[in-house]
Write an enzyme that holds these catalytic residues in place. Structure first.
Site, PDB file in Angstrom:
ATOM      1  N   GLU A  26       1.925   5.867  -6.897  1.00  0.00           N
ATOM      2  CA  GLU A  26       3.057   5.442  -6.065  1.00  0.00           C
ATOM      3  C   GLU A  26       4.290   5.084  -6.905  1.00  0.00           C
ATOM      4  O   GLU A  26       5.180   4.379  -6.438  1.00  0.00           O
ATOM      5  CB  GLU A  26       2.640   4.250  -5.205  1.00  0.00           C
ATOM      6  CG  GLU A  26       1.524   4.566  -4.225  1.00  0.00           C
ATOM      7  CD  GLU A  26       1.080   3.342  -3.451  1.00  0.00           C
ATOM      8  OE1 GLU A  26       1.801   2.937  -2.521  1.00  0.00           O
ATOM      9  OE2 GLU A  26       0.015   2.777  -3.759  1.00  0.00           O
ATOM     10  N   SER A 158       0.122   4.176   0.451  1.00  0.00           N
ATOM     11  CA  SER A 158       1.127   5.169   0.850  1.00  0.00           C
ATOM     12  C   SER A 158       0.509   6.433   1.444  1.00  0.00           C
ATOM     13  O   SER A 158       1.083   7.508   1.357  1.00  0.00           O
ATOM     14  CB  SER A 158       2.045   5.535  -0.332  1.00  0.00           C
ATOM     15  OG  SER A 158       2.810   4.416  -0.709  1.00  0.00           O
ATOM     16  N   TYR A 228       8.391   8.135   3.582  1.00  0.00           N
ATOM     17  CA  TYR A 228       9.456   7.864   2.609  1.00  0.00           C
ATOM     18  C   TYR A 228      10.579   8.889   2.551  1.00  0.00           C
ATOM     19  O   TYR A 228      11.652   8.579   2.063  1.00  0.00           O
ATOM     20  CB  TYR A 228       8.847   7.717   1.206  1.00  0.00           C
ATOM     21  CG  TYR A 228       7.818   6.619   1.140  1.00  0.00           C
ATOM     22  CD1 TYR A 228       8.189   5.280   1.234  1.00  0.00           C
ATOM     23  CD2 TYR A 228       6.468   6.916   0.996  1.00  0.00           C
ATOM     24  CE1 TYR A 228       7.247   4.261   1.185  1.00  0.00           C
ATOM     25  CE2 TYR A 228       5.519   5.908   0.945  1.00  0.00           C
ATOM     26  CZ  TYR A 228       5.910   4.588   1.041  1.00  0.00           C
ATOM     27  OH  TYR A 228       4.974   3.599   1.003  1.00  0.00           O
ATOM     28  N   ARG A 267       1.866  -7.424   4.352  1.00  0.00           N
ATOM     29  CA  ARG A 267       2.058  -6.674   5.594  1.00  0.00           C
ATOM     30  C   ARG A 267       0.744  -6.047   6.009  1.00  0.00           C
ATOM     31  O   ARG A 267       0.117  -5.331   5.217  1.00  0.00           O
ATOM     32  CB  ARG A 267       3.105  -5.568   5.403  1.00  0.00           C
ATOM     33  CG  ARG A 267       3.645  -4.992   6.702  1.00  0.00           C
ATOM     34  CD  ARG A 267       4.356  -3.668   6.483  1.00  0.00           C
ATOM     35  NE  ARG A 267       3.411  -2.578   6.340  1.00  0.00           N
ATOM     36  CZ  ARG A 267       3.426  -1.691   5.346  1.00  0.00           C
ATOM     37  NH1 ARG A 267       4.323  -1.792   4.383  1.00  0.00           N
ATOM     38  NH2 ARG A 267       2.532  -0.724   5.294  1.00  0.00           N
ATOM     39  N   ASP A 269      -1.439  -3.501   8.462  1.00  0.00           N
ATOM     40  CA  ASP A 269      -1.357  -2.315   9.314  1.00  0.00           C
ATOM     41  C   ASP A 269      -2.524  -2.335  10.294  1.00  0.00           C
ATOM     42  O   ASP A 269      -3.656  -2.660   9.911  1.00  0.00           O
ATOM     43  CB  ASP A 269      -1.408  -1.042   8.473  1.00  0.00           C
ATOM     44  CG  ASP A 269      -0.232  -0.936   7.513  1.00  0.00           C
ATOM     45  OD1 ASP A 269       0.816  -1.534   7.796  1.00  0.00           O
ATOM     46  OD2 ASP A 269      -0.372  -0.256   6.476  1.00  0.00           O
ATOM     47  N   GLU A 283      -5.561  -2.440   6.987  1.00  0.00           N
ATOM     48  CA  GLU A 283      -5.427  -2.883   5.601  1.00  0.00           C
ATOM     49  C   GLU A 283      -4.345  -3.949   5.484  1.00  0.00           C
ATOM     50  O   GLU A 283      -3.533  -4.135   6.393  1.00  0.00           O
ATOM     51  CB  GLU A 283      -5.083  -1.708   4.683  1.00  0.00           C
ATOM     52  CG  GLU A 283      -3.751  -1.046   4.977  1.00  0.00           C
ATOM     53  CD  GLU A 283      -3.445   0.076   4.005  1.00  0.00           C
ATOM     54  OE1 GLU A 283      -3.216  -0.214   2.814  1.00  0.00           O
ATOM     55  OE2 GLU A 283      -3.433   1.239   4.438  1.00  0.00           O
ATOM     56  N   ASN A 285      -1.304  -4.985   2.864  1.00  0.00           N
ATOM     57  CA  ASN A 285      -0.475  -4.599   1.721  1.00  0.00           C
ATOM     58  C   ASN A 285       0.078  -5.856   1.077  1.00  0.00           C
ATOM     59  O   ASN A 285       0.776  -6.635   1.743  1.00  0.00           O
ATOM     60  CB  ASN A 285       0.673  -3.703   2.190  1.00  0.00           C
ATOM     61  CG  ASN A 285       0.178  -2.456   2.894  1.00  0.00           C
ATOM     62  OD1 ASN A 285      -0.196  -1.488   2.257  1.00  0.00           O
ATOM     63  ND2 ASN A 285       0.157  -2.483   4.222  1.00  0.00           N
ATOM     64  N   GLY A 289       6.339  -1.910   0.531  1.00  0.00           N
ATOM     65  CA  GLY A 289       7.525  -1.152   0.154  1.00  0.00           C
ATOM     66  C   GLY A 289       8.805  -1.874   0.535  1.00  0.00           C
ATOM     67  O   GLY A 289       8.852  -2.612   1.523  1.00  0.00           O
TER      68      GLY A 289
END
Length: 332
Positions: A26, A158, A228, A267, A269, A283, A285, A289
């Protein structure tokens, strides 16, 4: 750690390294995140500097007189507890969760084990260690999880190396792709429904969930390219979900965050199953990002926090697992 609602005196933050780039898959995204953070902090008067661990030894942080680090690294050697451990040894406070929480959250199998033990909802899964990836084992996974199902590397982010498997004949190739990025492979029940994400700021009882974001990707393909590099994905924030549903998602996310021992920011998801509107955690994070397409800044904006102020708040919460002990008087 500075509380969320405290006025921040920039002068107290000292010289700051924004860690970006690194050696993970990443790297490209991390460089975009780090550039945004660097510009934002400088715009607020912070003495911030770019620092790429792929190009400089971390020991230079101490030699360079850095007082704290903003971790804008993603993936391995940035989000998995390793750089956090190095900064602990250097005694330099850093943003985001500590060593243990970062290491667990980076490994989706370990995260699922913790969440399952705590009774939090997460999709059923099969873990394929390297010695369990023979064709005869792989072909039985759909019998247990049903089809379609998701195959992914448990320690990448990602959406790298992820496959949605629709038939038995696709399993072997999906496992082989995932194994290119991680020796272990995670096979996960597919939850048919809406994808959402929810950021968290703070620590412990003071942590608070930000507004939920609904993610609408073309044909459900919320992959690396769409995340992205295109504008094809649509985001809804405010989410437009019923108020009770949004509150329940925020409650689950806060519990998931605290259960892993996270602090600073993160964060989660999730998927909301269409058949019964039940949310499932995918998951956590721990170094999300911060690019132009990123979700934490979007959610923060919806709650009245600008990108620049978000970066400043996260930086002000930088800390260590074990704060440096005071020097003893008269010690040799």
């Amino acid at each position: 750690m500075t509380p969320l609602n405290t006025e921040i005196d920039v002068k107290t933050l000292g010289k700051v390294a924004v860690l970006m780039g690194g050696t993970s898959a990443e790297r490209e995204v991390s460089l975009m995140s780090g550039s945004g953070v660097l510009q934002a902090l400088r715009s607020r008067g912070v003495d911030a500097h770019a620092f790429d661990p792929a190009e400089k030894d971390l020991g230079e942080l101490r030699r360079g007189g850095y007082a704290r680090c903003f971790i804008a690294l993603h993936g391995r050697h940035g989000e998995d507890g390793t750089v956090q451990g190095a900064l602990e040894l250097l005694g330099i406070p850093y943003t985001g969760p500590g060593v243990m929480a970062s290491a667990i959250a980076m490994d989706k199998v370990m995260t699922k084990r913790v969440w399952t033990a705590e009774g939090l909802p997460t999709p059923r899964y099969v873990w394929l260690a390297p010695d369990r990836q023979q064709r005869e084992v792989v072909r039985t996974v759909p019998d247990e999880l049903g089809l379609p199902l998701i195959v992914k590397p448990p320690r990448e982010g990602s959406s790298i190396g992820v496959t949605k498997v629709r038939g038995y004949s696709e399993m072997q190739d999906a496992v082989a792709l995932s194994a290119r990025y991680d020796p272990d492979v995670l096979c996960e029940e597919f939850i048919d429904g809406e994808e959402v994400t929810c950021p968290v700021l703070g620590e412990g009882a003071n942590a608070r969930a930000l507004p939920v974001i609904r993610i609408m990707a073309p044909e459900g393909a919320y992959d690396y390219q769409n995340k992205y590099f295109t504008d094809d994905v649509k985001y809804q924030c405010p989410s437009g979900l019923p108020e009770a549903e949004e509150r329940e998602i925020q409650r689950i996310v806060l519990e998931a965050y605290r259960t892993l021992g996270c602090r600073g920011w993160g964060r989660a998801d999730l998927m909301i199953r269409a058949s019964d509107r039940k949310p499932f955690l995918l998951e956590m994070n721990t170094s999300p990002g911060m690019t132009g397409h990123s979700l934490v800044p979007m959610s923060a904006r919806a709650s009245g926090i600008s990108y620049e102020d978000l970066c400043l708040r996260i930086l002000a919460m930088a800390t260590l697992d074990t704060p440096a002990a005071p020097t003893r008087q008269g010690a040799a």
